[in-house]
Structures are given as C-alpha cells and as structure tokens.
Design a protein around this motif. Structure first.
Motif, short mmCIF file in Angstrom:
data_model
loop_
_atom_site.label_atom_id
_atom_site.label_comp_id
_atom_site.label_asym_id
_atom_site.label_seq_id
_atom_site.Cartn_x
_atom_site.Cartn_y
_atom_site.Cartn_z
N GLN A 211 0.76 -1.00 0.09
CA GLN A 211 0.12 0.06 -0.19
C GLN A 211 0.88 1.01 0.06
O GLN A 211 0.79 2.20 -0.71
CB GLN A 211 -0.93 -0.10 1.17
CG GLN A 211 -2.13 -1.04 1.13
CD GLN A 211 -2.91 -1.19 2.47
OE1 GLN A 211 -2.14 -0.79 3.51
NE2 GLN A 211 -3.84 -1.77 2.22
N ALA A 212 2.01 1.39 0.66
CA ALA A 212 2.84 2.27 0.65
C ALA A 212 3.45 2.58 -0.47
O ALA A 212 3.55 3.70 -1.11
CB ALA A 212 3.79 2.20 1.87
N VAL A 257 12.05 4.25 1.22
CA VAL A 257 10.98 4.52 0.64
C VAL A 257 9.93 4.81 1.88
O VAL A 257 9.25 5.75 1.77
CB VAL A 257 10.46 3.41 -0.07
CG1 VAL A 257 8.99 3.51 -0.58
CG2 VAL A 257 11.10 3.46 -1.52
N LEU A 258 9.82 3.88 2.72
CA LEU A 258 8.98 3.89 3.91
C LEU A 258 9.48 5.17 4.80
O LEU A 258 8.34 5.72 5.31
CB LEU A 258 8.99 2.48 4.71
CG LEU A 258 8.77 1.41 3.91
CD1 LEU A 258 8.67 0.18 4.76
CD2 LEU A 258 7.32 1.65 3.13
N ASN A 259 10.60 5.38 4.90
CA ASN A 259 11.00 6.42 5.71
C ASN A 259 10.57 7.70 5.15
O ASN A 259 10.12 8.74 5.99
CB ASN A 259 12.33 6.45 6.17
CG ASN A 259 12.73 5.65 7.30
OD1 ASN A 259 12.03 5.60 8.41
ND2 ASN A 259 14.00 5.00 7.42
N ARG A 260 10.64 7.95 3.98
CA ARG A 260 10.27 9.16 3.16
C ARG A 260 8.75 9.36 3.38
O ARG A 260 8.16 10.30 3.37
CB ARG A 260 10.85 9.06 1.77
CG ARG A 260 10.78 10.19 1.11
CD ARG A 260 11.45 11.46 1.63
NE ARG A 260 12.81 11.21 1.79
CZ ARG A 260 13.79 11.14 0.60
NH1 ARG A 260 13.34 11.75 -0.36
NH2 ARG A 260 14.91 11.06 1.03
N LEU A 262 6.77 8.26 5.90
CA LEU A 262 6.37 8.70 7.23
C LEU A 262 6.95 10.33 7.28
O LEU A 262 6.04 10.84 7.87
CB LEU A 262 7.46 7.88 8.21
CG LEU A 262 6.95 6.40 8.44
CD1 LEU A 262 7.90 5.66 9.18
CD2 LEU A 262 5.51 6.48 8.97
N GLU A 263 8.04 10.67 6.94
CA GLU A 263 8.47 12.11 7.13
C GLU A 263 7.47 12.97 6.15
O GLU A 263 7.37 14.07 6.82
CB GLU A 263 9.75 12.21 6.53
CG GLU A 263 10.85 11.57 7.35
CD GLU A 263 12.20 11.44 6.69
OE1 GLU A 263 12.63 12.53 6.26
OE2 GLU A 263 13.16 10.53 6.98
N LYS A 292 2.26 0.32 12.14
CA LYS A 292 2.67 -0.87 11.31
C LYS A 292 3.89 -0.45 10.26
O LYS A 292 4.95 -1.10 10.06
CB LYS A 292 1.66 -1.60 10.47
CG LYS A 292 0.71 -2.20 11.47
CD LYS A 292 -0.45 -2.99 10.69
CE LYS A 292 -1.52 -3.45 11.53
NZ LYS A 292 -2.60 -3.90 11.20
N LEU A 293 3.43 0.59 9.55
CA LEU A 293 4.60 1.28 8.70
C LEU A 293 5.72 1.72 9.37
O LEU A 293 6.93 1.50 8.81
CB LEU A 293 3.71 2.42 7.94
CG LEU A 293 4.67 3.11 6.76
CD1 LEU A 293 4.81 2.04 5.51
CD2 LEU A 293 4.04 4.34 6.44
N SER A 294 5.71 2.28 10.73
CA SER A 294 6.79 2.61 11.44
C SER A 294 7.60 1.34 11.81
O SER A 294 8.96 1.60 11.54
CB SER A 294 6.37 3.53 12.74
OG SER A 294 5.50 4.65 12.20
#
Length: 513
Positions: A211-212, A257-260, A262-263, A292-294
C-alpha cells in the motif's frame, strides 16, 4: 648513458594514461578526443604556452589506438594476477552471470589469494554465446584456467548466487567443479540469503508495504503528479527533495521509501485530498496502519545495516558468520524487549507513540519470530567451531586432540601454540588473521596451508555485483556494439596498475600528424 626523452616518448606514455583513464571513466561514452579535445588544447596553450600546446596535440588518441592501449594493459594485469596465483598455489573463486544492455550474457569471475594479506582481483569476463547452463559456465571457467596453466587443485572455494545453473545436482557448475577437486568449499552468497530473509514479512505486513509503495508509485510514475506534489510540499515547508521510487531489484530501497513516506505523511494527506484518493487518505489517518508502517521502516533499516556490513571486497566467512550470529541474538533480544512493551530498538515506532501499541504488539512479535526462523532456514549452519583454532590458536592447545587435524598438522599446531614470538605477532592489533597465517607458513607449512584454505573462500558475490554496475557503465546504450568487455572491465576494476613504462619501451614512438 641516459636516454633522452623526446616529445614522441611523452606522447606515447600520455596515450596509455588517457586509455587507462577512459577504462576507469565515469562517463559511459568518453573517447580520447573528448578528454584532450580542442577546448583542452586551447586552455593548455593559454596557461602553459605554445610549446606545451604542440606536445599535447601530438598525443595519439584515435579509437583504435585507445582500444589497443587498453588491451595491452589488460593483458599485463592478467599476466600479473596469474603469476601471483601460481606463486601462492591457493585461490578462491567468485562467479556470477548477468545480461548486458545488448542482451548478451556475461560471466564474471573474481579470485582471492594471500600475498602477505588477502588480495581480491578480477579474473575474467566471458560472453556465454548461447545457453547459460552449468556446463556452459564450467566450460568457460575451465577454459580460462587451462589457458593460463591454473589447476582446479589450487582452488579452495567457490561462491555463487545458488542459481540452478550453478548448483544443479548433475550438471551444475559447482557439481562439475567438485568432480575436479572434491575439497572445494562452496558458499551461497550471504547477501542474497540475507535479502531472502528480509522478504519474510507475512501477509499483513506485506500488504502494508504494498500500500505504501502504491502511494509512492502513483506520484512518482506520473511526471505531472510528481511536479504537483513537489510544488505542494515545498509550499508547506518540507525540506526533503522528493519521494523515492521503489523497485524490487533494489533490495535496500524499502527502508528509504517507507521513511520518506513517514516524513512526508502530512504532505501526502494534503495531496491525496486534493486529488480525491480517499483510500490512501484513510490509510494515512489510521494510527494502527502508521504504527505498522513505522515498524516496517525500522526493521528494514536494521536489515539494510546488516546487508551493508557484509559488503566489501574482502569480506570472509568468519566475519560474515559472526555478523549473522549477532543478528540472530539481536532478533531474540528485540523480541524480549517488545514483550516488555519496550520499543526503544525501533526509533520510528517509538516516535509514533505507545497509543494503540497493543493492537500491533502481537504482529511485531510474530514477525520477529518469523525473521529468526528465516535466518535458521537460509543460514542452517551458522557456526565457526571448525574455524575456532584459526581465530584463537594459542587458546586451544589443550583441545588439539579434538580438532580435525592430521598427525602432522596436530604436531605443528602444538609447536606453534608454544611459540611465544608468533603469539606476540598474533596479538598485535594491526595484524589480520590472513597476514598472521601467511607469516606462519614458513615454520608451519601444513597448518598454515590448512588455515589459508579455510580463510580464503568468499562469503558474498559483492565483487561480481560491483562489476555488473561497472559493466553497465562501460557498455551503455551509446556503446552497445562493444564486441568484448573483458579488457575494459579488467583495467577499470583491477587494483593492480599496468606497467606503462615497460609498454612504452617496447613501442616505437610516433606522434600524430
């Protein structure tokens, strides 16, 4: 009598230097004329005068000349590598294949041997003309070894990516190599196995990742959407440049990708509201989904750190096994901490807060257990017990009878464990294991050879992966008709420098007309 150096001599040497620079170039389609072109000659004339300009203009730089220079340097480097292997008698191989920009299959090989310390060098880059079976790979490698007078008996280890063509039971490359020398140690690349461990997410976390990625790719894959989003987050004061596009082949991209995401969560919500993507808005506003994403961002960060720590020209079995054993213990420790509601090991998750943590706690515990099981599955024999005597030779003298030694090796081990001079050398912080055992070869040849045979095998195919990147630069869309890559890749990647002075002495100096 001292030979007088002429303009022609310096021009000849300069052409070799330019050829070497082109082989190690950054731009994919540089030529000699581009490096020393009209603009460069004008600058030289302006800064150094007419005489210097005339000398520069006489450097032979045609494509054919540069190609010959690279070929000569490649031959010299290859002969030196073969000479060193023959003098050391032991080497390890790292072999992998990939397809270049023209659709041709290129087989790459690197070797590792000890010359006072461990040395890794490029060996060959051979095109597989038709099929890429294990027999084709073996025939290509065997042809190189035979051509240069190297015996399979010198080979003590082979590292591959464990593709079917490499490990096939009957006709695989390794199967054929073991018929030539049954004592070869075979290794499945630690980097590839760690990447398989990192893919262990379970259905729920995999859905979160997908999804992200869909959010990011919706924006990044459409230039208009990407420009609109950039304009929006710049107006909102975000400092980041952009989102990062995720591709499966780039193992280390998931964390970034995921950290971006979140930011840029608030900016993404604003963008999706304007574009009316209600599904993504609901996900970003769902606190449990964000937790969960974090967690995913944090665990991928840790797995990436492990992967990167095993990337290096001379990474060995001992260090890689120790790093994987350490990661096993850390997974167990992280799981115990999460059971106590302690998420200090996961900074993004901790920053998200403990509100709603209970809804994801079991999911995290299950995933950490899955990762531990995956490590056991892909690394079934994480043990250095057989190598303990190499790492601690002076502490295991009393266990000599229990170690896998011949009578001669056991006697040498007992003698060496009482050698105070070698013990002092071993305890020096600047002496590596390989350098120590190389130094011990003189007095304890049988034991030293056994230690070197166990230390040499590659634990990763890092050098081949690095070479594929260089290959993609050398043989690009602009140069897709290159008939052979081997010479260019060898000059670009080898740590040995060609003897240019010797080349010049064998050539008749001629300047351009």
């Amino acid at each position: 009598m001292v030979k007088k150096v002429t303009v022609a001599d310096t021009a000849l040497e300069a052409s070799f230097r330019v050829a070497e620079l082109i082989a190690k170039k950054m731009k994919p389609h540089t030529t000699g004329e581009e490096i020393i072109g009209p603009a460069c000659i004008i600058i030289v004339e302006t800064m150094l005068g007419k005489e210097a300009q005339e000398q520069i203009s006489k450097v032979p730089l045609s494509n054919n000349t540069i190609s010959r220079r690279i070929s000569e340097m490649s031959t010299d480097i290859n002969e030196e590598v073969v000479k060193q292997i023959k003098s050391k008698r032991k080497f390890a191989l790292q072999v992998d294949e990939s397809t270049d920009i023209a659709g041709k299959c290129q087989l790459l090989g690197f070797c590792k041997f000890i010359d006072k310390d461990i040395v890794g060098q490029f060996m060959f880059c051979k095109e597989l003309q038709t099929t890429t079976t294990g027999e084709d790979i073996f025939a290509s490698v065997n042809s190189y070894l035979t051509e240069h007078g190297l015996s399979w008996n010198y080979c003590c280890g082979i590292c591959t990516d464990d593709a079917p063509s490499m490990i096939g039971k009957y006709k695989g490359f390794i199967t054929r190599a073991l018929k030539e020398n049954p004592s070869i140690t075979t290794t499945h690349c630690f980097l590839h196995r760690e990447a398989l461990v990192a893919k262990t997410c379970g259905e729920e976390l995999t859905e979160i990742l997908n999804q992200a990625v869909k959010m990011v790719n919706l924006i990044k894959s459409r230039p208009l959407q990407n420009r609109v989003f950039q304009k929006m987050y710049q107006e909102m004061g975000a400092n980041l440049i952009s989102l990062i596009l995720h591709t499966d082949i780039r193992w280390l991209s998931r964390e970034r990708v995921l950290n971006r995401v979140l930011e840029l969560k608030e900016e993404l919500k604003a963008f999706f509201r304007e574009e009316r993507h209600d599904i993504f808005i609901k996900l970003l506003e769902n606190h449990t989904w964000c937790l969960k994403l974090s967690y995913l961002a944090d665990i991928f960060m840790k797995l990436n750190e492990l992967n990167l720590s095993m990337q290096g020209r001379l990474e060995g079995i001992v260090t890689s096994v120790n790093k994987m054993k350490g990661s096993q213990r850390k997974l167990k420790s992280w799981k115990s901490a999460v059971q106590r509601d302690d998420v200090s090991n996961f900074p993004s998750l901790q920053q998200a807060g403990y509100n709603g943590f209970g809804t994801v706690k079991n999911l995290i515990l299950n995933h950490l257990e899955q990762l531990r099981e995956a490590v056991d599955k892909y690394f079934p024999s994480l043990s250095t017990e057989k190598l303990e005597w190499i790492v601690s030779p002076f502490e295991l003298a009393d266990m000599a009878e229990e170690l896998d030694f011949t009578e001669i090796e056991r006697d040498e081990f007992l003698d060496m464990s009482a050698d105070s001079t070698l013990k002092v050398k071993f305890e020096k912080s600047d002496v590596t294991l390989a350098a120590f055992w190389h130094a011990a070869l003189g007095e304890y040849p049988n034991l030293g050879q056994k230690a070197i045979s166990l230390l040499l095998p590659f634990s990763t195919s890092y050098l081949c992966e690095q070479a594929f990147s260089a290959m993609a630069t050398i043989k690009s869309k602009q140069r897709n008709r290159l008939l052979s890559l081997e010479d260019d890749v060898r000059v670009a990647l080898s740590t040995l420098r060609p003897d240019i002075k010797s080349f010049c002495s064998k050539h008749q100096s001629q300047v351009s007309h």
